[in-house]
Design a protein around this motif. Sequence first.
Motif, mmCIF file in Angstrom:
data_model
loop_
_atom_site.group_PDB
_atom_site.id
_atom_site.type_symbol
_atom_site.label_atom_id
_atom_site.label_comp_id
_atom_site.label_asym_id
_atom_site.label_seq_id
_atom_site.Cartn_x
_atom_site.Cartn_y
_atom_site.Cartn_z
ATOM 1 N N GLN A 43 6.274 -6.611 4.796
ATOM 2 C CA GLN A 43 5.192 -7.318 4.109
ATOM 3 C C GLN A 43 4.046 -6.367 3.748
ATOM 4 O O GLN A 43 3.492 -6.428 2.649
ATOM 5 C CB GLN A 43 4.675 -8.461 4.988
ATOM 6 C CG GLN A 43 5.699 -9.581 5.194
ATOM 7 C CD GLN A 43 5.207 -10.624 6.177
ATOM 8 O OE1 GLN A 43 4.156 -10.473 6.790
ATOM 9 N NE2 GLN A 43 5.982 -11.694 6.337
ATOM 10 N N LEU A 44 3.717 -5.497 4.703
ATOM 11 C CA LEU A 44 2.677 -4.510 4.422
ATOM 12 C C LEU A 44 3.090 -3.583 3.296
ATOM 13 O O LEU A 44 2.285 -3.203 2.449
ATOM 14 C CB LEU A 44 2.383 -3.679 5.679
ATOM 15 C CG LEU A 44 1.396 -4.277 6.679
ATOM 16 C CD1 LEU A 44 1.282 -3.401 7.894
ATOM 17 C CD2 LEU A 44 0.042 -4.459 6.032
ATOM 18 N N GLU A 45 4.366 -3.204 3.306
ATOM 19 C CA GLU A 45 4.858 -2.295 2.266
ATOM 20 C C GLU A 45 4.753 -2.943 0.883
ATOM 21 O O GLU A 45 4.431 -2.276 -0.107
ATOM 22 C CB GLU A 45 6.309 -1.902 2.566
ATOM 23 C CG GLU A 45 6.827 -0.748 1.739
ATOM 24 C CD GLU A 45 6.106 0.550 2.049
ATOM 25 O OE1 GLU A 45 5.472 0.655 3.117
ATOM 26 O OE2 GLU A 45 6.144 1.442 1.194
ATOM 27 N N MET A 46 5.044 -4.244 0.819
ATOM 28 C CA MET A 46 4.932 -4.956 -0.448
ATOM 29 C C MET A 46 3.482 -4.960 -0.940
ATOM 30 O O MET A 46 3.210 -4.742 -2.125
ATOM 31 C CB MET A 46 5.439 -6.393 -0.289
ATOM 32 C CG MET A 46 6.951 -6.491 -0.098
ATOM 33 S SD MET A 46 7.498 -8.188 0.220
ATOM 34 C CE MET A 46 6.969 -8.977 -1.292
ATOM 35 N N LEU A 47 2.538 -5.217 -0.020
ATOM 36 C CA LEU A 47 1.126 -5.178 -0.399
ATOM 37 C C LEU A 47 0.717 -3.779 -0.837
ATOM 38 O O LEU A 47 0.015 -3.597 -1.830
ATOM 39 C CB LEU A 47 0.259 -5.616 0.788
ATOM 40 C CG LEU A 47 0.329 -7.098 1.177
ATOM 41 C CD1 LEU A 47 -0.454 -7.332 2.448
ATOM 42 C CD2 LEU A 47 -0.205 -7.970 0.061
ATOM 43 N N ASP A 48 1.167 -2.787 -0.077
ATOM 44 C CA ASP A 48 0.855 -1.390 -0.399
ATOM 45 C C ASP A 48 1.359 -1.035 -1.795
ATOM 46 O O ASP A 48 0.627 -0.479 -2.628
ATOM 47 C CB ASP A 48 1.510 -0.481 0.649
ATOM 48 C CG ASP A 48 0.922 0.921 0.636
ATOM 49 O OD1 ASP A 48 0.652 1.420 -0.467
ATOM 50 O OD2 ASP A 48 0.748 1.498 1.712
ATOM 51 N N LYS A 49 2.620 -1.345 -2.056
ATOM 52 C CA LYS A 49 3.213 -1.020 -3.353
ATOM 53 C C LYS A 49 2.525 -1.765 -4.487
ATOM 54 O O LYS A 49 2.346 -1.215 -5.576
ATOM 55 C CB LYS A 49 4.706 -1.351 -3.354
ATOM 56 C CG LYS A 49 5.544 -0.398 -2.502
ATOM 57 C CD LYS A 49 7.009 -0.765 -2.557
ATOM 58 C CE LYS A 49 7.851 0.223 -1.738
ATOM 59 N NZ LYS A 49 9.288 -0.133 -1.767
ATOM 60 N N GLU A 50 2.136 -3.019 -4.242
ATOM 61 C CA GLU A 50 1.490 -3.798 -5.296
ATOM 62 C C GLU A 50 0.141 -3.197 -5.667
ATOM 63 O O GLU A 50 -0.200 -3.055 -6.847
ATOM 64 C CB GLU A 50 1.302 -5.250 -4.829
ATOM 65 C CG GLU A 50 0.697 -6.180 -5.856
ATOM 66 C CD GLU A 50 1.602 -6.389 -7.068
ATOM 67 O OE1 GLU A 50 2.784 -6.013 -7.009
ATOM 68 O OE2 GLU A 50 1.102 -6.908 -8.074
ATOM 69 N N ILE A 51 -0.638 -2.805 -4.637
ATOM 70 C CA ILE A 51 -1.955 -2.217 -4.901
ATOM 71 C C ILE A 51 -1.804 -0.855 -5.554
ATOM 72 O O ILE A 51 -2.505 -0.518 -6.509
ATOM 73 C CB ILE A 51 -2.767 -2.123 -3.598
ATOM 74 C CG1 ILE A 51 -3.100 -3.533 -3.086
ATOM 75 C CG2 ILE A 51 -4.056 -1.341 -3.824
ATOM 76 C CD1 ILE A 51 -3.784 -3.568 -1.743
#
Length: 445
Positions: free
Chosen positions: A202-210
Amino acid sequence: MAAENPVESLQEEATCPVCLEYFTKPVTLECGHNFCRACIAQCWEGSDTAASCPQCRETVQQRNLRPNRQLANVVEIAKRLSLQAAKGREGEGVCERHQEALKLFCEEDQAPICMICRESQAHRAHTVVPIEEAVQEYKEKIQAHLKTLREEQKKLLGFKVSGAGKSREHLRQIQTERQKIVSEFQQLRQFLEEQERLLLAQLEMLDKEIVRIQNENFSERSEISRLNELISELEGKCQKPASEFLQDVRSTLSRCEKWKFQQAEEISAELEERVRGFSQKTIVLMEALRKFKDTLPSALEGTRGKYLRGHRQANVTLDPDTAHPNLVLSEDWKSVRWGDTRQHLPDNPERFDTEPWVLGCEGFTSGRPCWEVEVGAGRYWAVGVARESVGRKGRISLSPEGGIWAVEQWLGQFRALSSPVTLLPLTIDRSDGRVSPDLFPDISE
């Protein structure tokens, strides 16, 4: 009326009254007037005998045309003087055809012209203005565009600073949450591996989105880069002489008018809420893990207390500046593994370049420290302590003589790397499988 400037007077005398350009192969009529041979021939076209002078209307005989070589020489002198005078006037170009100063601007052809060009058939019907007026008019238009573009530049720079600051803050927050999660899951990895992967994903998804939004908004060829190029081009054009300034000026204005500010994508409120929500999720997770750890069997704590009795437990963080290029460190610098590909890392003095080793960041000078190390299923590993001055380049002896005290596993055997090497009879606690050898003497010296 004759011009006051001697050069201009000479130019008038060297100009054909028919074509209004410098004489070409001048001839003299019986009346004494001079014309280009081609111009007088064109005036008399269709007449076989008597003809009249185009200037005084006196009747003359066509066969009595006399070449005027002296006038031809005067024409060459006038051309050279005109060229020198034009070059002497700073900021003015020179007409390539007539060697005259470019004092006028043709609106239809969008080109500077001279006074002789103005009277020619090519420009006689065109709208012509003094070149100074044309420069002022177009400069005012470009200045208006520059003002608008600078305002857009200011807005875009403000957006970049604001957006970059937001992105960095969210990325720092995500990194903090990742470290918290990794730290908590290290002690309970076997029990909570699936939950850890879920949260990190989930953190990786947020990281990649930003990061995606950040990269799209401020790429190498961003809006601000293209805007800076256009502004630099316009500023440079305004510094050029009039003749160069007006070259392709309409094309330049067209590109100014076509440029539009593209609003960059912002971090959505939903994405910000997900980041904030993850902080709350982390707090709940940490509280649940604390409660869970409190329920661990007291016998396990007793075993650990016995193992650590008389020693100071050390918390070791690996130093990435010392790691061999084939070693891959975890994000929290707590674990290391061998990588198949050599990484492109700076060859700083602290880094091991031949031996596949890495040092810890923390050091100590006395006492009997101890630490727990989890090793993988590989056939070889080594762990120990080293002097701060241990060599980093080339082959190094893995022994006390080389400044290293270590224990290793090699093909199923456990050995202390003393001189000579000592096989280790390990004591294994059957309750938890811990290996508890007293590996190192007091090194307070």
